[in-house]
Design an enzyme around this catalytic site. Structure first.
Site, PDB file in Angstrom:
ATOM      1  N   SER A  33      -9.815  -1.937   7.084  1.00  0.00           N
ATOM      2  CA  SER A  33      -9.079  -1.667   5.768  1.00  0.00           C
ATOM      3  C   SER A  33      -8.208  -2.840   5.188  1.00  0.00           C
ATOM      4  O   SER A  33      -7.810  -2.725   3.952  1.00  0.00           O
ATOM      5  CB  SER A  33      -8.481  -0.265   5.942  1.00  0.00           C
ATOM      6  OG  SER A  33      -9.166   0.787   5.779  1.00  0.00           O
ATOM      7  N   SER A  85      -9.508   0.556   3.005  1.00  0.00           N
ATOM      8  CA  SER A  85      -8.855   1.529   2.032  1.00  0.00           C
ATOM      9  C   SER A  85      -7.572   0.609   1.146  1.00  0.00           C
ATOM     10  O   SER A  85      -6.752   1.262   0.626  1.00  0.00           O
ATOM     11  CB  SER A  85      -8.107   2.591   2.775  1.00  0.00           C
ATOM     12  OG  SER A  85      -7.115   2.126   3.906  1.00  0.00           O
ATOM     13  N   LYS A 119       0.831  -1.188   0.028  1.00  0.00           N
ATOM     14  CA  LYS A 119       0.006  -0.072  -0.049  1.00  0.00           C
ATOM     15  C   LYS A 119       0.910   1.127  -0.024  1.00  0.00           C
ATOM     16  O   LYS A 119       1.714   1.245   0.746  1.00  0.00           O
ATOM     17  CB  LYS A 119      -1.072  -0.166   1.132  1.00  0.00           C
ATOM     18  CG  LYS A 119      -2.137   0.960   1.445  1.00  0.00           C
ATOM     19  CD  LYS A 119      -2.850   0.695   2.767  1.00  0.00           C
ATOM     20  CE  LYS A 119      -3.977   1.407   2.888  1.00  0.00           C
ATOM     21  NZ  LYS A 119      -4.862   1.196   3.958  1.00  0.00           N
TER      22      LYS A 119
END
Length: 471
Positions: free
Chosen positions: A179, A155, A80
């Site tokens: 997330s 996310s 990420k």
């Protein structure tokens, strides 16, 4: 030999260690897969092919000399795009972070690389880690490899899509309200939100520092355990980190789970589940029973208080972190992230302090009552099919709070409590979309959750299903 891109973390590491595969071959396979799937799922914001191949060549030379970096030697990963790296940049999925001064490198990524992993690139995400869907107006929406019209969850959206599409064997994500677990559930992956304090958050972009956790998304529990062993441990740069060790070897995964007691998903928490999801969860509990685990009914405390208290902390801390940018660059935020962050300015300080003060007492109460007499419990993640990108349109400000609450209803409470929770794939619905259940344990019981997940995966094999590249 199996296409290296279809191998998981443990399988790749073993093939490289046994000279059946080189680090360069593994990296080239990942890069080829990325070239095929990136136009479909938009999982990457940066691919660092030259640097990855150069590191792979260095690792192959070291292996030829009998020098092994560690248990992840030569395994291609991606993460990420919210982790700082020496000489690198970080977008955080935003229009603001590019060009900003970076903190010192994130230990979570550095520890994986010290164990021999190769970082092939950086993954798309919800802007500022503030969305449960994977929408992103700055870098393009993330798309689900099982159906590109569907959301990936967020996310850690690119992390879920990249691992599910076999672009990389594993990825790091972060979890403040779901997330890691949401993208794992929506993409058919193992996603582990560790106990708060198990993994250092230093060098990572914060969303809410009192709730943030860092953890892996992988296709198998064995893969997740390898990554967890590398990233866990105390870090002086993050004073919340624990010194409790994580097992270095994987033998604990193969220990029988017979005799363990699992708390069955409370009926009140499953009341809104579709028949298909409810049936899959029930079937998963039957598999655990077949492995010798005993199911037990558990009390079902209302989740709304935990959700509300966690939400107050998340919004308050996000507002504090974004104060300067919200004043100086409001036009650089999406409607979704601006509206959710601005809401934090309207939460009284007394409400925030109350939420923080109650955490310890409510955690102890939950463990001593809900989890009394059981080793772990099962809970839903999503009680409905993976939504479409259109259905979760984030530009409708009035609908945003309800949409976020619907997606994170069963995940955010465990961030507030700080408990470890694992997304476990349990099959596919009639539309071919993944379904999952959540395993929740006592603090620092990640090895137990991974052991149960591993035994379940050996008995079922859902993790072996691979999405098809659209024609």
């Amino acid at each position: 030999m199996t296409d290296p891109a279809l191998m998981g973390v443990a399988e790749l590491a073993g093939a490289i260690r046994h000279r059946q595969l080189s680090s360069v071959e593994a990296t080239r396979a990942a890069l080829h897969r990325i070239s095929q799937w990136q136009p479909v799922v938009n999982a990457f914001v940066r691919v660092e092919a030259d640097a990855a191949l150069a590191r792979a060549a260095d690792l192959d030379r070291a292996a030829a000399a009998g020098q092994w970096a560690g248990p992840l030697h030569g395994v291609p990963l991606a993460h990420k795009d919210m982790f700082a790296r020496a000489g690198g940049s970080m977008t955080g999925g935003s229009a603001i972070l590019p060009g900003q001064p970076q903190p010192d490198p994130a230990p979570a990524v550095a520890r994986l690389e010290a164990a021999g992993a190769i970082t092939v690139g950086w993954l798309n995400m919800s802007e500022f880690a503030a969305g449960p869907t994977g929408h992103n107006i700055h870098f393009g929406h993330n798309r689900n490899p099982w159906d590109p019209s569907r959301i990936t969850g967020g996310s850690s959206a690119g992390s879920g899509a990249a691992v599910a599409a076999r672009m990389v064997a594993g990825a790091l994500g972060s979890d403040t309200g779901g997330s890691i677990r949401l993208p794992a559930a929506m993409n058919g992956l193992i996603g582990l939100k560790p106990t708060y304090g198990r993994v250092s958050r230093a060098g990572s972009m914060p969303r809410a520092w009192s709730l943030d956790t860092i953890g892996p998304l992988t296709r198998t529990a064995a893969d997740a355990s390898l990554m967890m062993a590398a990233i866990s441990g105390h870090d002086p740069r993050d004073p919340t980190t624990s010194r409790r060790p994580f097992p270095d070897d994987r033998t604990f995964l193969d220990r029988s789970v017979a005799g363990l007691r699992v708390g069955l998903p409370p009926q009140a928490w499953m009341a809104d589940a579709t028949p298909e999801v409810a049936g899959a969860v029930s079937a998963a509990m039957d598999v655990l029973a077949g492995l010798g685990m005993a199911g037990a009914a558990v009390p079902a405390p209302p989740l709304e208080p935990y959700f509300a208290l966690g939400d107050a902390i998340s919004k308050s801390e996000a507002a504090a972190a974004h104060g300067t940018w919200m004043r100086d660059r409001p036009q650089d935020y999406s409607v979704h992230v601006h509206s959710r962050t601005e809401a934090g300015y309207h939460i009284p300080a007394t409400r925030y302090l109350e939420a923080m003060a109650l955490r310890g007492r409510l955690l102890r109460q939950f463990v001593e009552t809900v989890m009394a007499g059981i080793d772990l419990m099962a809970a839903p993640i999503l009680t409905f099919p993976v939504p479409t990108i259109a259905e979760t349109d984030e530009e409708q400000t009035a609908a945003i709070p309800a949409m976020v609450a619907r997606l994170t209803r069963y995940t955010r409470p465990f961030n507030y409590l700080g408990l470890p929770a694992l997304a476990l794939p349990i099959g596919f619905d009639g539309a071919g979309l993944p379904m999952a259940v959540q395993l929740v344990g006592r603090p620092f019981s990640e090895p137990l959750l991974l052991r149960v997940a591993h035994q379940y995966q050996q008995a079922t094999g859902w993790h072996r299903r691979v999405p098809n590249l659209p024609a």
